[in-house]
Enzyme design. Structure first.
Site, PDB file in Angstrom:
ATOM      1  N   SER A 191      38.669  26.662  23.743  1.00 56.76           N
ATOM      2  CA  SER A 191      37.324  26.203  24.041  1.00 56.76           C
ATOM      3  C   SER A 191      36.842  26.766  25.380  1.00 56.76           C
ATOM      4  O   SER A 191      36.811  27.982  25.550  1.00 56.76           O
ATOM      5  CB  SER A 191      37.303  24.678  24.006  1.00 56.76           C
ATOM      6  OG  SER A 191      35.995  24.204  23.883  1.00 56.76           O
ATOM      7  N   ASP A 216      33.703  24.700  13.107  1.00 59.75           N
ATOM      8  CA  ASP A 216      33.897  24.170  14.455  1.00 59.75           C
ATOM      9  C   ASP A 216      32.589  23.581  14.969  1.00 59.75           C
ATOM     10  O   ASP A 216      31.574  24.272  15.030  1.00 59.75           O
ATOM     11  CB  ASP A 216      34.379  25.288  15.381  1.00 59.75           C
ATOM     12  CG  ASP A 216      34.883  24.775  16.728  1.00 59.75           C
ATOM     13  OD1 ASP A 216      34.268  23.846  17.286  1.00 59.75           O
ATOM     14  OD2 ASP A 216      35.881  25.327  17.217  1.00 59.75           O
ATOM     15  N   HIS A 269      37.594  21.458  15.753  1.00 56.01           N
ATOM     16  CA  HIS A 269      37.465  22.252  16.971  1.00 56.01           C
ATOM     17  C   HIS A 269      38.774  22.953  17.287  1.00 56.01           C
ATOM     18  O   HIS A 269      39.781  22.292  17.570  1.00 56.01           O
ATOM     19  CB  HIS A 269      37.056  21.338  18.121  1.00 56.01           C
ATOM     20  CG  HIS A 269      36.779  22.059  19.401  1.00 56.01           C
ATOM     21  ND1 HIS A 269      36.128  23.275  19.446  1.00 56.01           N
ATOM     22  CD2 HIS A 269      37.059  21.735  20.697  1.00 56.01           C
ATOM     23  CE1 HIS A 269      36.014  23.662  20.702  1.00 56.01           C
ATOM     24  NE2 HIS A 269      36.583  22.756  21.483  1.00 56.01           N
TER      25      HIS A 269
END
Length: 540
Positions: A261, A481, A509
């Site tokens: 991320s 996602d 995610h």
């Protein structure tokens, strides 16, 4: 491998405040706020079946463009100290980490880094890193991990990270500057955060808009009062310099790195800044490096909510007979919460904004999170808000004791140092433009006023990132996602020189913790140098 996925903490500003865009690419992220004469995106009490943006309230004063900069107080944040002996950068590069057990499987070491990298003979700050030592021979060096955020604790990630398949590496992570056990950002107390996170992030009238702006600006001042000059030295560029220092201190000539991320922004920026030190690098859940993607993060959450609604209807979950009916139920609930909060546990209430956080939080876990969301929505439909409130608390890192994790402070501090945003009016216009593209969540998302109202200036703008050294960077994107939409990974793989895209066809995610196929490709790259084939796809 264990079935639990690593929990990257790339969080929506709305899971730590209100629905916004999180990293500077996904967050650096935007958050809530008003533009008068157009308040937020749309009134949060819009008719539940409507997808068009209703008329906006008028006349609340819009703060002028330009951040409300404040004098930096002389407060010394915990962990800021004198530099090591010596002079210049050599006083830092000559440190010898002293490792000792800090949890069941993790060793920790405390080192110093310059508070201001341009002034290495000035004050220092403290960084705490951890490692899980390699158990297989030959040892291949250190593999650095970062969970995202910004503001996620690498030590927390490392404590539960599965080492199977990576036993030839010392797994190393760290709490970045401003986070956790390293020199932390300090802001408001827990009770103040409770009040802030419960505020209406999509104001319906002038009074709500002024209250939100005032609370957000006050939160920034509290962070400055508690953290002082640290807030001016907490950008991703600072963390990248810290990471290169740590690489050298563990004795590696090149950085091997797995970032999730917002951790993909750290990795990409490291590769661009230190291409000669960049080794094997995998970036999972890519952020929007250029802040110019054709898809906004809010649309990623809307897409994930659509997928939940389809599943829910197929399961005859009681929220609606088809996808559209389930989505209408969710929107109606969030609309009703504006005027009629629901009772939650411990005498607290589920407000509209906490309801939004409760809806989006389980979407991070993909299909694994859908039953929890279904049950919480069903409970809310029966007049009880405890389920959604518990999900919101999980997303906001609020413990059952009412105490918040460090990300509540470090998230806005880091992203707003990276962000160039200085206009509440521009944030409002952006939020309003997203409502037609996210008709369920958009009316409640509000605008990002956190960074336009932050009390310190932005860091210098980073140029276009593209260099990666002489080894390919592997970029992993998941089609469902919510927090880092798949399109971000496509863009990152295109923009970084010699990058290779791996597509995970799935929900949730990031992919490493949920896809055996992705894990196999990633581990083969780290262990054997096998670069995934162009067009590689994983469907598990």
């Amino acid at each position: 491998m264990t079935s639990s996925r690593p929990r990257p903490t790339a969080r929506l500003a709305g899971v730590v405040v209100v629905l916004v865009t999180l990293l500077a690419g996904c967050s650096a992220t935007p958050s809530p706020g008003p533009d008068r004469p157009s308040t937020a995106s749309t009134p949060s009490a819009a008719p539940s079946g409507s997808t068009a943006a209703p008329a906006l309230p008028s006349v609340a004063p819009t703060p002028p463009d330009g951040r409300p900069l404040q004098p930096v107080p002389a407060v010394v944040a915990p962990g800021i100290t004198d530099p090591p002996a010596g002079s210049g950068l050599g006083r830092y590069t000559g440190q010898k980490p002293d490792w000792s057990a800090c949890s069941r499987r993790v060793e920790c070491a405390t080192v110093s880094a310059p508070l201001d990298w341009s002034a290495p003979d000035g004050r220092a700050l403290t960084l705490v890193m951890g490692r899980v030592k390699a158990t297989a021979s030959p040892r291949l060096g250190s593999l650095f991990l970062n969970p995202g955020g910004p503001g996620g604790s690498g030590l927390n990630l490392l404590a539960g990270f599965p080492s199977e398949g990576l036993e030839h590496y010392d797994l190393v992570s760290w709490d970045p500057r401003g986070v956790g056990r390293s020199t932390p950002v300090r802001c408001s107390g827990d009770a103040s955060l409770d009040r802030l996170f419960a505020l209406d992030g999509s104001p319906d009238d002038d009074a709500e808009a002024v209250a939100l702006n005032s609370a957000v600006e006050g939160f920034g001042r509290d962070c400055l009062a508690g953290s002082g000059v640290l807030l001016e030295h907490i950008s991703t560029a600072d963390t990248v310099r810290d990471l290169d220092l740590l690489r050298g201190l563990v004795g590696d000539e090149r950085l091997s790195y797995l970032g999730f991320s917002y951790g993909t922004q750290i990795g990409a920026q490291y590769a661009d800044t230190f291409p000669e030190h960049t080794g094997a690098m995998v970036l999972d859940g890519a952020v929007d490096l250029g802040d110019d993607s054709r898809v906004d993060q809010l649309q990623g959450f809307e897409r994930a909510l659509d997928h939940f609604a389809t599943w829910c209807a197929q399961q005859r979950c009681g929220l609606g007979s088809d996808r559209a009916a389930v989505l209408a139920s969710v929107k109606r609930l969030l609309t009703d919460l504006d005027a009629h909060p629901l009772p939650g546990a411990g005498g607290r209430e589920l407000t509209q904004q906490l309801g939004v956080s409760g809806v989006v939080t389980p979407l991070y876990d993909g299909a694994d999170g859908w039953p929890r969301l279904r049950d919480a929505l069903d409970q809310a439909g029966r007049g009880q808000g405890a389920g959604l409130l518990a999900l919101a608390d999980s997303g906001n890192e609020r413990g059952r004791d009412g105490r918040y994790g460090s990300i509540a402070a470090s998230f806005p501090a880091i992203r707003c140092r990276d962000s160039q945003a200085e206009s509440v009016a521009a944030a409002d216009r952006r939020a309003a433009s997203l409502v037609p593209r996210a008709p369920v969540l958009g009316p409640f998302s509000g605008a990002d006023v956190y960074c336009p109202l932050w009390p310190v200036p932005p860091a210098p703008k980073t140029g276009r990132l593209h260099r990666v050294g002489d080894r390919p960077v592997v970029v992993v994107g998941t089609t469902g996602d919510p927090a880092t939409p798949y399109e971000y990974a496509v863009d990152m793989a295109r923009d970084l020189d010699s990058a290779v895209l791996v597509t995970h066809e799935g929900e949730g995610h990031t992919a490493y913790g949920s896809s055996a196929c992705v894990r196999g490709l990633v581990q083969a790259y780290f262990n054997d140098g096998r670069v995934p084939a162009l067009g590689a796809r994983c469907a598990d």
